[in-house]
Design a protein around this motif. Structure first.
Motif, mmCIF file in Angstrom:
data_model
loop_
_atom_site.group_PDB
_atom_site.id
_atom_site.type_symbol
_atom_site.label_atom_id
_atom_site.label_comp_id
_atom_site.label_asym_id
_atom_site.label_seq_id
_atom_site.Cartn_x
_atom_site.Cartn_y
_atom_site.Cartn_z
ATOM 1 N N VAL A 10 0.849 -1.188 0.000
ATOM 2 C CA VAL A 10 0.000 0.000 0.000
ATOM 3 C C VAL A 10 0.887 1.240 0.000
ATOM 4 O O VAL A 10 2.108 1.161 0.171
ATOM 5 N N GLU A 11 0.257 2.391 -0.180
ATOM 6 C CA GLU A 11 1.017 3.648 -0.156
ATOM 7 C C GLU A 11 1.179 4.146 1.278
ATOM 8 O O GLU A 11 0.279 3.965 2.117
ATOM 9 N N PHE A 12 2.299 4.763 1.567
ATOM 10 C CA PHE A 12 2.531 5.360 2.877
ATOM 11 C C PHE A 12 1.446 6.409 3.129
ATOM 12 O O PHE A 12 1.194 7.277 2.280
ATOM 13 N N VAL A 81 -3.661 12.947 7.008
ATOM 14 C CA VAL A 81 -3.622 11.502 6.785
ATOM 15 C C VAL A 81 -4.281 11.213 5.436
ATOM 16 O O VAL A 81 -5.338 11.776 5.124
ATOM 17 N N TYR A 82 -3.661 10.341 4.650
ATOM 18 C CA TYR A 82 -4.117 10.074 3.294
ATOM 19 C C TYR A 82 -4.487 8.599 3.120
ATOM 20 O O TYR A 82 -3.939 7.715 3.790
ATOM 21 N N ALA A 83 -5.411 8.345 2.192
ATOM 22 C CA ALA A 83 -5.810 6.972 1.907
ATOM 23 C C ALA A 83 -4.610 6.192 1.373
ATOM 24 O O ALA A 83 -3.957 6.635 0.425
ATOM 25 N N PRO A 84 -4.322 5.022 1.963
ATOM 26 C CA PRO A 84 -3.173 4.229 1.526
ATOM 27 C C PRO A 84 -3.466 3.373 0.294
ATOM 28 O O PRO A 84 -2.572 2.715 -0.232
ATOM 29 N N CYS A 85 -4.725 3.390 -0.159
ATOM 30 C CA CYS A 85 -5.132 2.517 -1.259
ATOM 31 C C CYS A 85 -6.445 3.022 -1.835
ATOM 32 O O CYS A 85 -7.156 3.812 -1.213
ATOM 33 N N TYR A 142 -8.665 -5.038 4.576
ATOM 34 C CA TYR A 142 -9.212 -3.773 5.060
ATOM 35 C C TYR A 142 -8.100 -2.962 5.725
ATOM 36 O O TYR A 142 -7.305 -3.510 6.493
ATOM 37 N N ALA A 143 -8.055 -1.672 5.428
ATOM 38 C CA ALA A 143 -7.072 -0.772 6.024
ATOM 39 C C ALA A 143 -7.730 0.042 7.131
ATOM 40 O O ALA A 143 -8.786 0.647 6.904
ATOM 41 N N ALA A 144 -7.126 0.055 8.317
ATOM 42 C CA ALA A 144 -7.648 0.821 9.451
ATOM 43 C C ALA A 144 -6.659 1.916 9.832
ATOM 44 O O ALA A 144 -5.459 1.665 9.965
ATOM 45 N N LEU A 145 -7.168 3.123 10.005
ATOM 46 C CA LEU A 145 -6.367 4.281 10.416
ATOM 47 C C LEU A 145 -7.030 4.847 11.660
ATOM 48 O O LEU A 145 -8.190 5.294 11.609
ATOM 49 N N CYS A 146 -6.308 4.827 12.783
ATOM 50 C CA CYS A 146 -6.921 5.050 14.094
ATOM 51 C C CYS A 146 -6.308 6.224 14.859
ATOM 52 O O CYS A 146 -5.232 6.711 14.526
ATOM 53 N N LYS A 163 -6.283 6.300 -3.741
ATOM 54 C CA LYS A 163 -4.987 6.317 -3.065
ATOM 55 C C LYS A 163 -4.419 7.728 -3.088
ATOM 56 O O LYS A 163 -4.399 8.382 -4.127
ATOM 57 N N GLY A 164 -3.994 8.217 -1.905
ATOM 58 C CA GLY A 164 -3.433 9.556 -1.811
ATOM 59 C C GLY A 164 -4.440 10.646 -1.508
ATOM 60 O O GLY A 164 -4.056 11.809 -1.358
#
Length: 230
Positions: A10-12, A81-85, A142-146, A163-164
């Protein structure tokens, strides 16, 4: 580490320069547990690389220890914070208030209580995740950002994201010692029951031998000075 041989790429999810004090590039489970999908999770903070101890805050250590630190004195609080995907937002929970300043004693007590007494059967996941976003990247991924900043979430359930794309800001909500981004991939959208999935970042830089070196499909360690600029 053999478990990380075939990670999902995934993207940073951040921009600028960061440190990962908890990362599967150093130990697994990265957070000392497999619960809540955290086996391969990352924590990201910003620090003063010129000061001893690499503090994440602008005040002195004694001020941090005895008085606590207002959130705005942390380098990363409020960073984008950016979407990693690419994917679909399946959960976006905001409105969880942040404590206005860190306090090593109360924050440690809070972490202890959540680690030992959090009951996934009846407790709200925001007690640990704070304000968070979950993006469905693929079937079973699934990507989780907390721990996002209160009222910073820019997306809603059912929204397609690229993404981004800007989705929120770094905060101090939930089970958080200090402002930081907690990031993980999971095999389900329910943090309470999901298993963690190994992931790597498609491109970033690390500072080595007085210069920046580009890393592809990398897994940063807790010693790496990480930089990503899209």
């Amino acid at each position: 580490m053999i478990e990380m041989c075939n990670p999902i790429i995934v993207e940073f999810p951040l921009r600028g320069t960061w440190l990962a004090p908890n990362t599967p590039g150093t130990k697994i489970p990265s957070h000392g547990t497999n619960k809540l999908g955290t086996r391969y999770a990352y924590d990201f903070i910003q620090v003063d690389w010129e000061r001893n101890g690499l503090p994440a805050y602008k005040v002195g250590f004694s001020h941090y220890l005895f008085l606590g630190v207002p959130l705005e004195e942390y380098y990363c609080w409020g960073q984008e914070v950016y979407a990693p995907c690419n994917g679909i937002v399946v959960q976006a929970k905001d409105g969880y208030k942040e404590r206005s300043r860190t306090n090593i004693f109360s924050d440690t007590l809070n972490a202890y209580k959540n680690a030992h007494y959090f009951d996934p059967e009846k407790d709200d996941e925001q007690l640990v995740a704070g304000n968070y976003i979950i993006i469905k990247y693929d079937d079973g991924v699934y990507a989780a950002l907390c721990h996002l900043q209160n009222s910073s979430i820019q997306v809603s359930i059912g929204q397609n994201v690229k993404k981004g794309e800007l989705i929120g800001r770094v905060g101090h909500s939930g089970n958080s010692y200090a402002p930081h981004l907690h990031f993980q991939l999971m095999d389900g959208e329910d943090i309470k029951t999901a298993n963690g999935l190994p992931c790597a970042f498609e491109q970033y830089e690390i500072y080595q031998e007085n210069g920046w070196k580009t890393i592809s499909n990398g897994i940063p360690t807790d010693k790496d000075k990480i930089r990503f600029q899209q």
